[in-house]
Design a protein around this motif. Structure first.
Motif: not given
Length: 114
Positions: A15-41
């Protein structure tokens, strides 16, 4: 980030909780631990503020190249930058870039060379 134990369907979940660096909005996502997830550079660079022109910042990097495509931030940060610039202070502006988007997040007074 938090993980849950394996359940009936076999995969542990993340379960990931992140805050948008541009808007300050909070986002949540749930993913299987064996799957890859994209992250911004995310890149963070400092520029010297040369001028404020029509809602955009005119900036100069350390190597002397100019940058004119960053919008003036709205709200209190934009007002503080404008006031300090109009007072004649040399300012260094921090620009954060990710996913083809750039945003001014902070500023500080430039160090004075002696």
């Amino acid at each position: 980030m938090s993980t849950s134990k394996t359940g009936k369907h076999g995969h542990a979940k993340v379960h990931l909780v992140a805050i948008d660096i541009f808007t300050g909005r909070k986002y949540e996502d749930i993913s299987p631990s064996t799957h890859n997830m994209d992250v911004p550079n995310v890149t963070r660079r400092e520029y010297q503020l040369i001028n404020i022109d029509d809602g955009y910042l005119n900036l100069m990097s350390n190597d002397g190249t100019s940058k004119d495509d960053v919008k003036m931030p709205e709200g209190e940060l934009g007002d503080q930058i404008t006031n300090d610039f109009e007072d004649g202070k040399d300012l260094m502006v921090t620009i954060v870039a990710a996913m083809n988007e750039e945003h001014c997040l902070a500023y500080k007074e430039a160090p004075q060379g002696k």
